[in-house]
Every structure is written in C-alpha cells, then in structure tokens.
Design an enzyme around this catalytic site. Structure first.
Site, short mmCIF file in Angstrom:
data_model
loop_
_atom_site.label_atom_id
_atom_site.label_comp_id
_atom_site.label_asym_id
_atom_site.label_seq_id
_atom_site.Cartn_x
_atom_site.Cartn_y
_atom_site.Cartn_z
N ASP A 115 0.56 3.82 2.86
CA ASP A 115 1.09 3.17 4.31
C ASP A 115 2.24 3.27 4.24
OD1 ASP A 115 -1.54 2.79 5.34
OD2 ASP A 115 -1.52 0.49 4.74
N ASP B 239 0.88 -1.23 0.03
CA ASP B 239 -0.19 -0.03 0.07
C ASP B 239 0.70 1.15 -0.14
OD1 ASP B 239 -1.38 2.40 1.15
OD2 ASP B 239 -3.10 0.65 1.22
N1 URA Z 1 -3.12 0.92 -3.96
C1 URA Z 1 -1.92 0.72 -3.52
O1 URA Z 1 -1.24 1.58 -2.68
N2 URA Z 1 -1.37 -0.38 -3.75
C2 URA Z 1 -1.70 -1.40 -4.47
O2 URA Z 1 -1.01 -2.39 -4.77
C3 URA Z 1 -3.09 -1.08 -5.29
C4 URA Z 1 -3.42 0.09 -4.90
#
Ligand code: URA
Length: 209
Positions: free
Chosen positions: A203, A200
């Site tokens: 994150d 993510d």
């Molecule tokens: N958003 C993200 O941050 N990571 C992904 O793999 C897909 C969407």
C-alpha cells in the site's frame, strides 16, 4: 541470529527511517525503496563467485575477474517484492527474474499459488527471493517451497524488515536459506503487522488502501 545478516550501513538505516515515517509520500517511499535495494543488493551479492576472462585493455592483455556461472535469478514475491526488484535489476541488469503470486485461502489459511513464472534451469542458478516484509513468513516459506519444488537448491532471502517470529519460522522451515534484512524489528501484532514496522509495504509503495 544465525543465518541472518542485518545490513546496518548508515545510508540504509537513514533511508529506512524516512520510509517508516507515515508522512513520507508514495513517491518518496518508492524512490527510497529503489535506493535502499541497491545497498541491500550490494550486500546480498557480496560473496558471489568470480572467475577470470582474458581481455585486451588499450595497453595490454589481462586476466580480469567476472562473475562465475549462470546469471542469478531474482524471485519477486508479488506484489511488494517488485519494489525491491527494480533497484536490484539496476544493480544486476543481466539477472533473470521469477515472479511468484500467492494468496491465502480463508478456510485453510494455506498459501495458494496463482502465478509462477521462472527460468527453467533454477537448479543451476543462485536464486535471491525478494519480499520487503518478513512478518509471519507464511508467504516467504511458501515461495521458497515452490522454488525448491522447481529445482532451486541455492537460495537467499532478501527483505527490508523482519520480525523475530518470521525469522524463527522461516529458519525452521528453510535452514539452508540465509536471510538479509535492513532491520529486525520488535514483534508482530495480532494482525500480523511488524512493529514498529512501516505499515503495509504494498500500500505504501503503490498508494492503495
Ligand atoms: N506485510 C506488510 O506489508 N507489512 C507488515 O507489517 C507485515 C506484512
């Protein structure tokens, strides 16, 4: 793929590998994203139109190149878009900025806008939409929809990683908007994450989870 530019510069690819590594720290990830956005920004602005202006060098008068038209707009899709935005503003400090906040309605799965702030004259400017991950493309499509509804006609989309599924959906919805990315990864998983990806992006960038 038509309409997609993969920025395969060795420095971009090297930095991306470190960003993908799960052992890279939050600080390292953020620093690399800023660095890589300079290189991606170089590519996404490569064919900006130039005009000339008359200046005096210390020696003589010259007709010198300058960017034509109104200042461009970087449109950041919150929150991860802000990670790309910072480096891009180092590259083009006079650019204008739009922020677009979207969340997904649990029942309808529709992207709902909770924040939108942009310069009023979007139709007169190049708008570069920035979001690191083009996964399902739901938010990217919705962000471009919102910008077009406010008058934008000349747009580009800049991301760090793209999934083939996201490129296909985005291009079907907005065939006039070229995509710039550092990599086209293999696929999406069932949760909408890009594989192999980097996790993510928000994150990783902000140390949340
Ligand atoms: N958003 C993200 O941050 N990571 C992904 O793999 C897909 C969407």
């Amino acid at each position: 793929m038509q309409g997609v530019t993969v920025v395969d510069h060795p420095l971009v690819q090297h930095k991306l590998t470190i960003m993908r590594d799960k052992n890279t720290s939050t600080a390292g990830f953020r620093r690399l994203l800023r660095e890589i956005s300079l290189l991606l920004g170089y590519e996404v602005t490569r064919n900006l139109e130039l005009t000339t202006t008359t200046i005096e060098t210390p020696i003589e008068t010259m007709e010198a190149p300058v960017l034509e038209g109104k200042k461009l707009v970087f449109a950041s899709v919150l929150r991860a878009g802000n990670g790309l935005l910072e480096g891009l503003l180092d590259l083009v400090p006079a650019a204008r900025v739009a922020h677009i906040g979207l969340y997904r309605d649990h029942d309808t799965l529709e992207a709902i806008e909770y924040f939108f702030k942009a310069p009023g004259d979007l139709g007169d400017r190049l708008v570069i939409v920035v979001d690191p991950m083009l996964a399902t493309a739901n938010s990217a499509i919705a962000a471009v929809d919102k910008l077009k509804a406010r008058g934008a006609t000349n747009l580009r989309f800049l991301c760090l990683l793209a999934a083939p599924e996201g490129i296909e959906r985005f291009t079907a919805a907005h065939p006039d908007v070229p995509i710039y990315t550092a990599s086209i990864d293999r696929q999406l998983n069932e949760k909408g994450y890009i594989l192999p990806g980097l996790g993510d992006a928000g994150d990783r960038m902000y140390g949340t989870k």
